[in-house]
Scaffold this motif. Sequence first.
Motif, PDB file in Angstrom:
ATOM      1  N   LEU A  44       0.802  -1.223   0.000  1.00 58.89           N
ATOM      2  CA  LEU A  44       0.000   0.000   0.000  1.00 58.89           C
ATOM      3  C   LEU A  44       0.837   1.276   0.000  1.00 58.89           C
ATOM      4  O   LEU A  44       0.402   2.298  -0.510  1.00 58.89           O
ATOM      5  N   ASN A  45       2.035   1.236   0.583  1.00 62.53           N
ATOM      6  CA  ASN A  45       2.866   2.446   0.651  1.00 62.53           C
ATOM      7  C   ASN A  45       4.086   2.372  -0.270  1.00 62.53           C
ATOM      8  O   ASN A  45       4.996   3.180  -0.153  1.00 62.53           O
ATOM      9  N   LEU A  64      -4.876  -1.107   9.357  1.00 58.82           N
ATOM     10  CA  LEU A  64      -3.746  -1.199   8.438  1.00 58.82           C
ATOM     11  C   LEU A  64      -2.522  -1.568   9.257  1.00 58.82           C
ATOM     12  O   LEU A  64      -2.194  -0.892  10.234  1.00 58.82           O
TER      13      LEU A  64
END
Length: 72
Positions: A44-45, A64
């Motif tokens: 996600l990052n 998360l």
Amino acid sequence: MAFLGLNAAAWLPLTGDVWELTELDGYETPIKDGRLNDVVSGDLNHDGRKDLVFLETARNYLDLVIFDGTTS
């Protein structure tokens, strides 16, 4: 052994290689009386490692989680 899902089926033979799973870390949701129902993973990052998204559907939350590989 057979597994059936909504749109999938899988077959697991009971012979062959045996895998050993090792627990690397643990996680407990901070949601009071929360119950995690599902988990999905993805980067996600964009750091090259998989992040986890835990879904808590009764209270409409998600967690998360990023595993950094360090131990405490």
